[in-house]
Design a protein around this motif. Structure first.
Motif, PDB file in Angstrom:
ATOM      1  N   TYR A   1      66.938  62.615  30.904  1.00 12.63           N
ATOM      2  CA  TYR A   1      66.882  61.376  31.682  1.00 12.63           C
ATOM      3  C   TYR A   1      67.637  60.256  30.963  1.00 12.63           C
ATOM      4  O   TYR A   1      68.330  59.470  31.600  1.00 12.63           O
ATOM      5  CB  TYR A   1      65.430  60.952  31.923  1.00 12.63           C
ATOM      6  CG  TYR A   1      64.671  61.927  32.779  1.00 12.63           C
ATOM      7  CD1 TYR A   1      64.942  62.049  34.140  1.00 12.63           C
ATOM      8  CD2 TYR A   1      63.697  62.746  32.239  1.00 12.63           C
ATOM      9  CE1 TYR A   1      64.251  62.939  34.930  1.00 12.63           C
ATOM     10  CE2 TYR A   1      62.994  63.639  33.014  1.00 12.63           C
ATOM     11  CZ  TYR A   1      63.284  63.737  34.362  1.00 12.63           C
ATOM     12  OH  TYR A   1      62.610  64.631  35.141  1.00 12.63           O
TER      13      TYR A   1
ATOM     14  N   GLU B   1      71.339  60.892  31.382  1.00 13.84           N
ATOM     15  CA  GLU B   1      71.765  60.526  32.740  1.00 13.84           C
ATOM     16  C   GLU B   1      71.877  59.006  32.873  1.00 13.84           C
ATOM     17  O   GLU B   1      72.803  58.501  33.503  1.00 13.84           O
ATOM     18  CB  GLU B   1      70.787  61.067  33.785  1.00 13.84           C
ATOM     19  CG  GLU B   1      70.826  62.562  33.956  1.00 13.84           C
ATOM     20  CD  GLU B   1      72.057  63.053  34.706  1.00 13.84           C
ATOM     21  OE1 GLU B   1      72.846  62.226  35.216  1.00 13.84           O
ATOM     22  OE2 GLU B   1      72.227  64.274  34.784  1.00 13.84           O
ATOM     23  N   TYR B   2      70.946  58.286  32.288  1.00 13.86           N
ATOM     24  CA  TYR B   2      70.987  56.824  32.342  1.00 13.86           C
ATOM     25  C   TYR B   2      72.220  56.289  31.607  1.00 13.86           C
ATOM     26  O   TYR B   2      72.932  55.435  32.127  1.00 13.86           O
ATOM     27  CB  TYR B   2      69.708  56.238  31.742  1.00 13.86           C
ATOM     28  CG  TYR B   2      69.727  54.739  31.653  1.00 13.86           C
ATOM     29  CD1 TYR B   2      69.642  53.956  32.804  1.00 13.86           C
ATOM     30  CD2 TYR B   2      69.838  54.098  30.430  1.00 13.86           C
ATOM     31  CE1 TYR B   2      69.675  52.577  32.727  1.00 13.86           C
ATOM     32  CE2 TYR B   2      69.864  52.724  30.349  1.00 13.86           C
ATOM     33  CZ  TYR B   2      69.785  51.963  31.502  1.00 13.86           C
ATOM     34  OH  TYR B   2      69.828  50.593  31.433  1.00 13.86           O
TER      35      TYR B   2
ATOM     36  N   TRP C   1      66.941  56.164  36.664  1.00 15.56           N
ATOM     37  CA  TRP C   1      67.036  57.045  35.498  1.00 15.56           C
ATOM     38  C   TRP C   1      66.241  56.482  34.322  1.00 15.56           C
ATOM     39  O   TRP C   1      65.558  57.232  33.611  1.00 15.56           O
ATOM     40  CB  TRP C   1      68.489  57.261  35.094  1.00 15.56           C
ATOM     41  CG  TRP C   1      69.241  58.120  36.045  1.00 15.56           C
ATOM     42  CD1 TRP C   1      70.291  57.739  36.835  1.00 15.56           C
ATOM     43  CD2 TRP C   1      69.026  59.510  36.315  1.00 15.56           C
ATOM     44  NE1 TRP C   1      70.723  58.807  37.589  1.00 15.56           N
ATOM     45  CE2 TRP C   1      69.967  59.903  37.284  1.00 15.56           C
ATOM     46  CE3 TRP C   1      68.125  60.455  35.851  1.00 15.56           C
ATOM     47  CZ2 TRP C   1      70.041  61.202  37.788  1.00 15.56           C
ATOM     48  CZ3 TRP C   1      68.186  61.753  36.344  1.00 15.56           C
ATOM     49  CH2 TRP C   1      69.134  62.106  37.302  1.00 15.56           C
TER      50      TRP C   1
END
Length: 103
Positions: free
Chosen positions: A12, A15-16, A41
């Motif tokens: 996560y 992805e952020y 995210w």
């Protein structure tokens, strides 16, 4: 009932960071005309950490809801090609690569 998040928490975070990167923002703006939305995210990362470290039930439910929503969004798009239900009848025939040309 799961004891661990659907993804590793670092996924996560990655992805952020990718979402906030200059190249990704430039690509999204150039391609779609809008900037990507990244707060989900970060929220998912925070919920994942809370789930893993504090065993927070609300964070677990929020993360599962977010993942279900993400999967549902991916299923909205129809495929470009019609998917086959079975192979063509002559799938095992040799290819005719030396077709005579009419010249």
């Amino acid at each position: 009932y799961l004891d661990t998040p659907p993804r590793v928490c670092s996924d996560y975070w990655s992805e952020y960071r990718h979402c906030k990167s200059f190249l990704n923002r430039f690509h999204c703006y150039y391609t779609y005309g809008t900037l990507p939305s990244c707060p989900q995210w970060l929220e998912d990362y925070n919920n994942c950490v809370a789930w893993e470290t504090l065993k927070d039930v609300k964070a677990k439910e929020a993360l599962q809801r977010s993942e279900r929503h993400r999967v549902a969004e991916q299923k909205k798009f129809t495929p470009v090609w019609q998917l086959r239900q079975e192979p063509p009848k002559d799938w095992n025939m040799p290819l005719n690569q030396e077709k005579p040309t009419d010249s």
